[in-house]
Design an enzyme around this catalytic site. Structure first.
Site, PDB file in Angstrom:
ATOM      1  N   LYS A  35     -24.718 162.430  46.276  1.00 44.29           N
ATOM      2  CA  LYS A  35     -23.388 162.353  46.900  1.00 44.29           C
ATOM      3  C   LYS A  35     -22.313 162.153  45.841  1.00 44.29           C
ATOM      4  O   LYS A  35     -22.613 161.774  44.698  1.00 44.29           O
ATOM      5  CB  LYS A  35     -23.374 161.196  47.904  1.00 44.29           C
ATOM      6  CG  LYS A  35     -23.593 159.827  47.262  1.00 44.29           C
ATOM      7  CD  LYS A  35     -23.837 158.744  48.306  1.00 44.29           C
ATOM      8  CE  LYS A  35     -24.150 157.421  47.638  1.00 44.29           C
ATOM      9  NZ  LYS A  35     -24.682 156.433  48.604  1.00 44.29           N
ATOM     10  N   TYR A 256       0.854 149.362  24.762  1.00 43.81           N
ATOM     11  CA  TYR A 256       1.845 149.096  25.814  1.00 43.81           C
ATOM     12  C   TYR A 256       1.889 147.616  26.155  1.00 43.81           C
ATOM     13  O   TYR A 256       0.845 146.984  26.335  1.00 43.81           O
ATOM     14  CB  TYR A 256       1.493 149.875  27.088  1.00 43.81           C
ATOM     15  CG  TYR A 256       1.817 151.343  27.029  1.00 43.81           C
ATOM     16  CD1 TYR A 256       3.135 151.766  26.845  1.00 43.81           C
ATOM     17  CD2 TYR A 256       0.822 152.299  27.191  1.00 43.81           C
ATOM     18  CE1 TYR A 256       3.435 153.120  26.818  1.00 43.81           C
ATOM     19  CE2 TYR A 256       1.114 153.647  27.164  1.00 43.81           C
ATOM     20  CZ  TYR A 256       2.426 154.052  26.977  1.00 43.81           C
ATOM     21  OH  TYR A 256       2.718 155.382  26.950  1.00 43.81           O
TER      22      TYR A 256
END
Ligand SMILES: *Cc1c(COP(=O)(O)O)cnc(C)c1O
Length: 361
Positions: A35, A256
Site C-alpha cells: 500500500k 534559517y
C-alpha cells in the site's frame, strides 16, 4: 551533471527480506503489503519484484490495485479496507481483487450487487484495535450472511489486526490473539493476523497467511534491538553529496532562524537534500548523517533543498563527498527517533521529486 539527491532501491535486499519472512513462517502463505506506493518505494517495481516470491499482494484501495494490474501484475491483490462504493465490487470481481468485509454497509453492498464472477473475501474481526472490523458478537451473523450471499468463491478468510505487536511486553497482543481464536473457533476458513512485528516476534499469530509490509523494506518495527529483525537489509538508501564546506567561528549561527550556534571553531558541510526530497524538516540538531561513511550531526534547520552538518570531528571532507541520510549503515528508525516520527512515515512520505534508482545487488 545531475543533482546527487536520490533514493537507491536495492531489489536484492527486498528478496533477502522476503526470504527472512519465509524462514520465520515456513508453513504459511505470504501476502506482501505494498500500500501507499509500497511505503514510498514505488509500487510497480516493488510488486513486480515481489510477485514471483509471494502468494499475494495487499493494498489499501482499488486504485492502487488497478495501477498494479495495468502494469501486468496478475497475482491476487487484497483490498485491506474493502470497497468505499458498491460498484467497486464489480471492478474487484473483474480484476481478481480480493475484498475485505469489515462492516454492515460493505456486507449489504455485496449482498445486493450483481457480480460478473464470484469474489474472494476476507472477513475482518475487531479484536481490540477498534479501527475496522466486525465485533466478535456480530461475527457469526456476518459469516452466515457471507456464505448465504452466494457471491463468494470460497469461505471467507478470517482476519484481524494487532494494535501493539511492536511492544513485546504489552499484554494487548495476547488478549487480541485469545479473542481472535475464541471468535473463530468452530468456523471454517483460513486465518490471518500477523503484520511485520507479529511475523518477527509472535509466531503463534502466523496462522495461514502472514501480512508483512514494513519488514520487507528491511527495517525493524521494534524500538529495541530484536534478534529476528537483525538480518533485515534496508531496501531504500536516501543519499546525496556535500556541495559546500566552510569554517564557522565561535558564536556564529547556521541556517534559517540561526537555530544552531557554533560553540567552538567548527567546520560545516552543506548537503543537497532537504524536506523537498523527503528528509524531515523536524529532524533536530544532532540527527546522525553519514558523510564519507562516518557519522556526523545535523546542525541547524532543514531547508527545502539543503541541510548543514557539523563535520568538525571528521577528517577533511571534499565537495562531492557522499552523504547517506538513511538506509545502508544508518537505520531509518534511528533518524525517525530524533525526528518525532516513525520510519514508516519517513519512507512513505518520500516525494516523487526524489529519483528512485533501482539496483539489484
Ligand atoms: C499496513 C498493514 C499491514 C502491514 O503492516 P506492517 O507493520 O507494515 O507489516 C498488515 N495488515 C494490515 C491490515 C495493514 O493495514
Amino acid at each position: 551533471m545531475a543533482r546527487p539527491a536520490k533514493a537507491g532501491l536495492n531489489l536484492g535486499a527486498l528478496r533477502h527480506n522476503v526470504s527472512i519472512a519465509r524462514s520465520l513462517a515456513p508453513d504459511t502463505r505470504l501476502m506482501a503489503v505494498v500500500k501507499a506506493n509500497a511505503y514510498g518505494h514505488g509500487s510497480i517495481a516493488m510488486a513486480q519484484t515481489l510477485e514471483p516470491l509471494v502468494d499475494a499482494l495487499a493494498v489499501a484501495c482499488s486504485e492502487e490495485a488497478l495501477e498494479l494490474r495495468a502494469a501486468g501484475v496478475t497475482c491476487p491483490i487484497l483490498l485491506m479496507e474493502g470497497v468505499f462504493e458498491a460498484h467497486e465490487l464489480i471492478t474487484a470481481a473483474q480484476h481478481g481483487l480480493w475484498v475485505t468485509i469489515d462492516n454492515d454497509t460493505q456486507l449489504r453492498w455485496l449482498e445486493e450487487t450483481r457480480l460478473p464472477a464470484p469474489l474472494d473475501c476476507w472477513l475482518k474481526i475487531d479484536t481490540g484495535m477498534h479501527r475496522l472490523g466486525v465485533l466478535p458478537e456480530q461475527f457469526q451473523d456476518f459469516h452466515q450472511r457471507l456464505l448465504a450471499s452466494g457471491k463468494l468463491r470460497a469461505p471467507p478468510v478470517l482476519s484481524t489486526h494487532f494494535a501493539s505487536a511492536d511492544e513485546l511486553d504489552n499484554p494487548q497482543t495476547a488478549r487480541q490473539l485469545a479473542l481472535f481464536e475464541s471468535t473463530c473457533s468452530g468456523f471454517e476458513g483460513l486465518r490471518s493476523a500477523a503484520n511485520s512485528p507479529a511475523v518477527l516476534a509472535w509466531p503463534q499469530s502466523h496462522y495461514d497467511w502472514i501480512r508483512p509490509g514494513y519488514m520487507l523494506w528491511g527495517n525493524s518495527p521494534f524500538a529495541e534491538p530484536q534478534p529476528q529483525a537483525a538480518g533485515l537489509q534496508p531496501v531504500m538508501t536516501l543519499s546525496s553529496a556535500v556541495i559546500s564546506v566552510r569554517s564557522v567561528g565561535v558564536g556564529e549561527r547556521v541556517g534559517y532562524g540561526g537555530s544552531w550556534q557554533a560553540q567552538r571553531p567548527s567546520r560545516v558541510a552543506t548537503v543537497t537534500i532537504g524536506y523537498g526530497d523527503g528528509y524531515p524538516r523536524t529532524a533536530s540538531s544532532g540527527t546522525p548523517v553519514l558523510i564519507d561513511g562516518r557519522r556526523a550531526p545535523l546542525v541547524g534547520r532543514v531547508s527545502m533543498d539543503m541541510i548543514t552538518v557539523d563535520i568538525t570531528d571528521l577528517p577533511p571532507v571534499a565537495i562531492g563527498a557522499p552523504a547517506i541520510l538513511w538506509g545502508e549503515g544508518l537505520p531509518v528508525t534511528e533518524v525517525a527517533c530524533t525526528t518525532g516520527t516513525s520510519g514508516y512515515e519517513l519512507l512513505t512520505r518520500m516525494p516523487s521529486r526524489t529519483p528512485r534508482i533501482i539496483t539489484t545487488t
